[in-house]
Design a protein around this motif. Structure first.
Motif, PDB file in Angstrom:
ATOM      1  N   CYS A 224      46.033  21.757  22.718  1.00 23.84           N
ATOM      2  CA  CYS A 224      45.107  22.073  21.629  1.00 23.84           C
ATOM      3  C   CYS A 224      43.778  22.594  22.160  1.00 23.84           C
ATOM      4  CB  CYS A 224      44.887  20.821  20.779  1.00 23.84           C
ATOM      5  SG  CYS A 224      43.814  21.061  19.352  1.00 23.84           S
ATOM      6  N   PHE A 225      43.259  21.975  23.217  1.00 25.07           N
ATOM      7  CA  PHE A 225      41.934  22.302  23.726  1.00 25.07           C
ATOM      8  C   PHE A 225      41.967  23.068  25.054  1.00 25.07           C
ATOM      9  CE2 PHE A 225      40.945  18.827  20.811  1.00 25.07           C
ATOM     10  CZ  PHE A 225      39.802  19.297  20.187  1.00 25.07           C
ATOM     11  N   GLU A 226      43.087  23.720  25.353  1.00 25.02           N
ATOM     12  CA  GLU A 226      43.184  24.385  26.655  1.00 25.02           C
ATOM     13  C   GLU A 226      42.091  25.434  26.850  1.00 25.02           C
ATOM     14  OE1 GLU A 226      46.951  25.629  28.827  1.00 25.02           O
ATOM     15  OE2 GLU A 226      46.168  27.583  28.198  1.00 25.02           O
ATOM     16  N   ASP A 227      41.872  26.276  25.863  1.00 27.00           N
ATOM     17  CA  ASP A 227      40.858  27.319  26.014  1.00 27.00           C
ATOM     18  C   ASP A 227      39.450  26.740  26.095  1.00 27.00           C
ATOM     19  OD1 ASP A 227      42.526  29.470  26.224  1.00 27.00           O
ATOM     20  OD2 ASP A 227      42.447  30.017  24.119  1.00 27.00           O
ATOM     21  N   VAL A 228      39.222  25.593  25.450  1.00 25.98           N
ATOM     22  CA  VAL A 228      37.927  24.928  25.554  1.00 25.98           C
ATOM     23  C   VAL A 228      37.727  24.436  26.988  1.00 25.98           C
ATOM     24  CG1 VAL A 228      36.490  23.021  24.748  1.00 25.98           C
ATOM     25  CG2 VAL A 228      37.972  24.219  23.134  1.00 25.98           C
ATOM     26  N   MET A 229      38.735  23.753  27.531  1.00 23.87           N
ATOM     27  CA  MET A 229      38.612  23.214  28.887  1.00 23.87           C
ATOM     28  C   MET A 229      38.553  24.321  29.930  1.00 23.87           C
ATOM     29  SD  MET A 229      40.800  19.668  28.872  1.00 23.87           S
ATOM     30  CE  MET A 229      42.048  20.081  27.664  1.00 23.87           C
ATOM     31  N   THR A 230      39.200  25.447  29.656  1.00 22.25           N
ATOM     32  CA  THR A 230      39.139  26.569  30.592  1.00 22.25           C
ATOM     33  C   THR A 230      37.719  27.119  30.704  1.00 22.25           C
ATOM     34  OG1 THR A 230      41.457  27.149  30.236  1.00 22.25           O
ATOM     35  CG2 THR A 230      40.031  28.901  31.039  1.00 22.25           C
ATOM     36  N   LEU A 231      36.943  27.004  29.626  1.00 19.21           N
ATOM     37  CA  LEU A 231      35.531  27.394  29.671  1.00 19.21           C
ATOM     38  C   LEU A 231      34.765  26.668  30.777  1.00 19.21           C
ATOM     39  CD1 LEU A 231      34.217  27.445  25.982  1.00 19.21           C
ATOM     40  CD2 LEU A 231      34.002  29.306  27.630  1.00 19.21           C
ATOM     41  N   LEU A 232      35.204  25.466  31.115  1.00 17.00           N
ATOM     42  CA  LEU A 232      34.479  24.621  32.053  1.00 17.00           C
ATOM     43  C   LEU A 232      34.734  24.998  33.505  1.00 17.00           C
ATOM     44  CD1 LEU A 232      35.284  21.195  30.332  1.00 17.00           C
ATOM     45  CD2 LEU A 232      33.342  22.714  29.887  1.00 17.00           C
ATOM     46  N   HIS A 233      35.635  25.974  33.739  1.00 13.71           N
ATOM     47  CA  HIS A 233      36.065  26.282  35.099  1.00 13.71           C
ATOM     48  C   HIS A 233      35.647  27.687  35.534  1.00 13.71           C
ATOM     49  CE1 HIS A 233      38.450  22.635  35.513  1.00 13.71           C
ATOM     50  NE2 HIS A 233      38.892  22.844  34.283  1.00 13.71           N
ATOM     51  N   HIS A 234      35.607  27.866  36.828  1.00 15.69           N
ATOM     52  CA  HIS A 234      35.339  29.181  37.421  1.00 15.69           C
ATOM     53  C   HIS A 234      36.398  30.173  36.934  1.00 15.69           C
ATOM     54  CE1 HIS A 234      35.034  32.328  40.480  1.00 15.69           C
ATOM     55  NE2 HIS A 234      33.844  31.845  40.778  1.00 15.69           N
ATOM     56  N   PRO A 235      36.040  31.442  36.726  1.00 18.36           N
ATOM     57  CA  PRO A 235      37.017  32.420  36.227  1.00 18.36           C
ATOM     58  C   PRO A 235      38.227  32.618  37.135  1.00 18.36           C
ATOM     59  CG  PRO A 235      34.919  33.472  36.775  1.00 18.36           C
ATOM     60  CD  PRO A 235      34.673  32.000  36.754  1.00 18.36           C
ATOM     61  N   GLU A 236      38.143  32.244  38.407  1.00 14.62           N
ATOM     62  CA  GLU A 236      39.336  32.273  39.255  1.00 14.62           C
ATOM     63  C   GLU A 236      40.376  31.264  38.783  1.00 14.62           C
ATOM     64  OE1 GLU A 236      40.436  33.964  42.068  1.00 14.62           O
ATOM     65  OE2 GLU A 236      38.801  35.413  41.874  1.00 14.62           O
ATOM     66  N   ARG A 237      39.974  30.326  37.914  1.00 16.12           N
ATOM     67  CA  ARG A 237      40.883  29.296  37.413  1.00 16.12           C
ATOM     68  C   ARG A 237      41.167  29.449  35.917  1.00 16.12           C
ATOM     69  NH1 ARG A 237      42.666  27.459  42.162  1.00 16.12           N
ATOM     70  NH2 ARG A 237      43.401  25.541  41.181  1.00 16.12           N
ATOM     71  N   HIS A 238      40.926  30.653  35.385  1.00 14.26           N
ATOM     72  CA  HIS A 238      41.188  30.906  33.967  1.00 14.26           C
ATOM     73  C   HIS A 238      42.608  31.387  33.712  1.00 14.26           C
ATOM     74  CE1 HIS A 238      36.657  31.485  32.801  1.00 14.26           C
ATOM     75  NE2 HIS A 238      36.919  30.299  33.282  1.00 14.26           N
ATOM     76  N   GLY A 239      43.357  31.692  34.751  1.00 17.40           N
ATOM     77  CA  GLY A 239      44.721  32.162  34.587  1.00 17.40           C
ATOM     78  C   GLY A 239      44.875  33.660  34.549  1.00 17.40           C
ATOM     79  N   TYR A 240      43.818  34.410  34.842  1.00 14.00           N
ATOM     80  CA  TYR A 240      43.911  35.876  34.844  1.00 14.00           C
ATOM     81  C   TYR A 240      44.845  36.360  35.951  1.00 14.00           C
ATOM     82  CZ  TYR A 240      39.530  35.597  32.170  1.00 14.00           C
ATOM     83  OH  TYR A 240      38.564  35.301  31.245  1.00 14.00           O
ATOM     84  N   GLY A 241      45.457  37.545  35.716  1.00 13.84           N
ATOM     85  CA  GLY A 241      46.226  38.178  36.774  1.00 13.84           C
ATOM     86  C   GLY A 241      45.350  38.485  37.970  1.00 13.84           C
ATOM     87  N   GLU A 242      45.931  38.384  39.169  1.00 14.64           N
ATOM     88  CA  GLU A 242      45.260  38.708  40.432  1.00 14.64           C
ATOM     89  C   GLU A 242      44.125  37.736  40.765  1.00 14.64           C
ATOM     90  OE1 GLU A 242      44.021  42.763  40.418  1.00 14.64           O
ATOM     91  OE2 GLU A 242      45.933  43.503  39.655  1.00 14.64           O
ATOM     92  N   THR A 243      44.187  36.515  40.240  1.00 13.84           N
ATOM     93  CA  THR A 243      43.220  35.487  40.630  1.00 13.84           C
ATOM     94  C   THR A 243      43.967  34.342  41.311  1.00 13.84           C
ATOM     95  OG1 THR A 243      43.361  34.401  38.466  1.00 13.84           O
ATOM     96  CG2 THR A 243      41.620  36.054  38.765  1.00 13.84           C
ATOM     97  N   LYS A 244      43.220  33.312  41.725  1.00  9.43           N
ATOM     98  CA  LYS A 244      43.808  32.239  42.533  1.00  9.43           C
ATOM     99  C   LYS A 244      44.838  31.427  41.770  1.00  9.43           C
ATOM    100  CE  LYS A 244      44.227  29.615  46.180  1.00  9.43           C
ATOM    101  NZ  LYS A 244      45.387  28.863  45.682  1.00  9.43           N
ATOM    102  N   ILE A 245      44.721  31.345  40.437  1.00  6.94           N
ATOM    103  CA  ILE A 245      45.647  30.510  39.666  1.00  6.94           C
ATOM    104  C   ILE A 245      46.220  31.341  38.514  1.00  6.94           C
ATOM    105  CG2 ILE A 245      43.839  29.506  38.215  1.00  6.94           C
ATOM    106  CD1 ILE A 245      45.402  26.824  38.419  1.00  6.94           C
ATOM    107  N   THR A 246      46.903  32.403  38.869  1.00  2.03           N
ATOM    108  CA  THR A 246      47.437  33.364  37.904  1.00  2.03           C
ATOM    109  C   THR A 246      48.458  32.725  36.969  1.00  2.03           C
ATOM    110  OG1 THR A 246      47.104  35.207  39.408  1.00  2.03           O
ATOM    111  CG2 THR A 246      48.744  35.509  37.677  1.00  2.03           C
ATOM    112  N   SER A 247      48.284  32.938  35.669  1.00  5.22           N
ATOM    113  CA  SER A 247      49.255  32.589  34.635  1.00  5.22           C
ATOM    114  C   SER A 247      49.782  31.170  34.774  1.00  5.22           C
ATOM    115  CB  SER A 247      50.426  33.574  34.660  1.00  5.22           C
ATOM    116  OG  SER A 247      51.227  33.407  33.525  1.00  5.22           O
TER     117      SER A 247
END
Length: 462
Positions: A224-247
């Motif tokens: 339910c709150f995944e996108d809220v908690m993702t706000l709290l993290h560095h963008p390398e940990r947002h799940g974007y392609g070509e980042t440290k924690i992709t998808s």
């Protein structure tokens, strides 16, 4: 039994932390510097708990030959020599995951997911300018694993012993990495991660399962709150392609059968998500199996095996089995860091999430619901605990209110969220231009909470 809910909100929560790091060293400087002779691999003294054995699996999985294995063992011995010399008590395990299942002391082991710098500019950035030339350096991924530690109290102003211990280990390693030394331990958002396991204190020498009702409420809050908690993290940990924690979205299992396509292409039906999580079976064992399936399954066309351990929050270990070394929930989204305060706040935060799930599982049903067609009454009663969370855009304040975070905790995370929104538009990388969807749509992310647009983080979340 997994479903027993005795002593509401008094479960003996424990945690363990895993800190990934890149061990960087100049072997020539170490060998020729009299002050660094203690670091040499031939100076390593094997102690109780050390395990230097390797096996064929290690070679095959990591594509290593005999010389590679010897170099890895040599590097690990040097890293252990440095940290022991600095006063840290730890066991050395060369083989990944070959861990003492009692988890009763700190361990240093190899970690293949830690990234090496691709060029000197990246090396300089990762090391904050301390290292400029990669040519004479060796790079080896390592992971520091804590023993089982008592979880902190959200409302206590005094640090429990476990938190002081985390701070001591992190500070010693950070302080050991200075410009004057021929070695560095580097842990940052681009090259490493921090994982926190939350479980229950072992009893009579045996692990204890987390009650399935607590796990259900945790799973719902996470999705339910995944996108809220993702706000709290560095963008390398947002799940974007070509980042440290992709998808790595936990929502992947609830949407399209194409790999993560749903997250950026369409909204989830949150009521359907809730009912999948709270579907009840005859026994606790069946409930655990079903919840593991719901929270860990992947589109088998794209990923093997069918279950994955790599989502932001890992539910793979909730059910006892031969592949489960510890009955825990693993929080994997935090970026690599040696900042003791950041580590402390994250442990407090994820512990608070577990206690929130425990409290909601024990919360009395205040409303009586009539039977709905095809929907068990018990599931509707659980749904009543989250009134208003099935429609609209969620907020930091809504999450913090649910968790009962005090003002000082809210202030820390609010400031951190604002800092990382600024990082999104850094000159090094335009994270805002990246996508979450790997299914070929190319759409930009569609977040279901406030805070991602300009000005939405201006209001204090309390």
């Amino acid at each position: 039994m997994a479903g027993v809910m005795a002593n509401p909100e008094k479960l003996p929560w424990t945690f363990g932390i895993e800190i990934e790091m890149l061990f960087v060293f100049d072997e020539e400087k170490i060998r020729t510097g009299p002050a660094y002779q203690y670091i040499l691999p031939e100076k390593f003294v094997q102690g109780d708990g050390d395990d230097l054995k390797t096996d064929l699996d290690m070679k095959l999985v990591h594509n290593l030959d005999d010389d590679d294995v010897l170099r890895k063992i040599s590097a690990m011995k040097q890293a252990a020599n440095i940290l022991r010399h600095k006063g840290l008590d730890l066991a050395l395990h060369v083989k990944p995951n070959n861990q003492n299942k009692k988890f009763n002391r700190w361990m240093l082991t190899t970690e293949s997911h830690v990234l090496d710098p691709q060029d000197d500019d990246q090396l300089a950035r990762w090391s904050e300018g301390r290292l400029q030339d990669s040519e004479p350096l060796s790079f080896h991924g390592v992971e520091l694993i804590s023993p089982i530690l008592d979880a902190p109290n959200l409302h206590s102003n005094s640090q429990v012993e476990s938190m002081s211990e985390i701070a001591r280990y992190a500070n010693v390693i950070a302080e050991a990495s200075t410009v004057d030394e021929p070695y560095q331990f580097i842990s940052n958002p681009e090259n490493a991660g921090v994982h926190v396991h939350i479980g229950l204190r072992p009893k009579d020498g045996k692990q204890v399962s987390i009650p399935v009702d607590v796990l259900r409420h945790l799973a719902w809050i996470i999705v339910c709150f995944e996108d809220v908690m993702t706000l709290l993290h560095h963008p390398e940990r947002h799940g974007y392609g070509e980042t440290k924690i992709t998808s790595r979205s936990n929502r992947t299992t609830f949407g399209s059968r194409q790999w993560a396509e749903h997250h950026s292409c369409r909204a989830l039906d949150m009521e359907a998500v809730f009912l999948r999580i709270f579907t009840k079976h005859v026994t606790d064992d069946q409930d655990l199996s079903n919840l593991k399936e719901v929270m860990c399954s992947t589109p088998t066309t794209y990923v093997h095996p069918h279950y994955t351990k790599f989502w932001f929050v890992n539910f793979f270990n909730i059910k006892p089995g031969p592949e489960v070394a510890k009955l825990t929930v693993e929080f994997r989204q935090h970026h690599g860091t040696l900042d003791a305060n950041d580590l402390r706040e994250w442990v407090i935060f994820v512990t608070a999430l577990m206690r929130t799930a425990e409290r909601k599982a024990n919360e009395s049903k205040t409303k009586q619901w009539k039977e709905a067609a095809g929907t068990p009454n018990a599931e509707l009663e659980e749904k009543a605990k989250y009134s208003g969370m099935f429609d609209g855009r969620r907020t930091l304040k809504e999450l913090f209110d649910l968790m009962g975070l005090p003002i000082e905790r809210r202030s820390y995370w609010w400031e951190r969220a604002k800092k990382f929104r600024r990082v999104v538009f850094t000159l090094e990388r335009d994270y805002d231009a990246l996508v979450l969807c790997l299914g070929g749509c190319g759409d930009r992310p569609q977040r279901d909470c406030e805070g991602w647009a300009h000005g939405e983080l201006d209001l204090q979340p309390w």
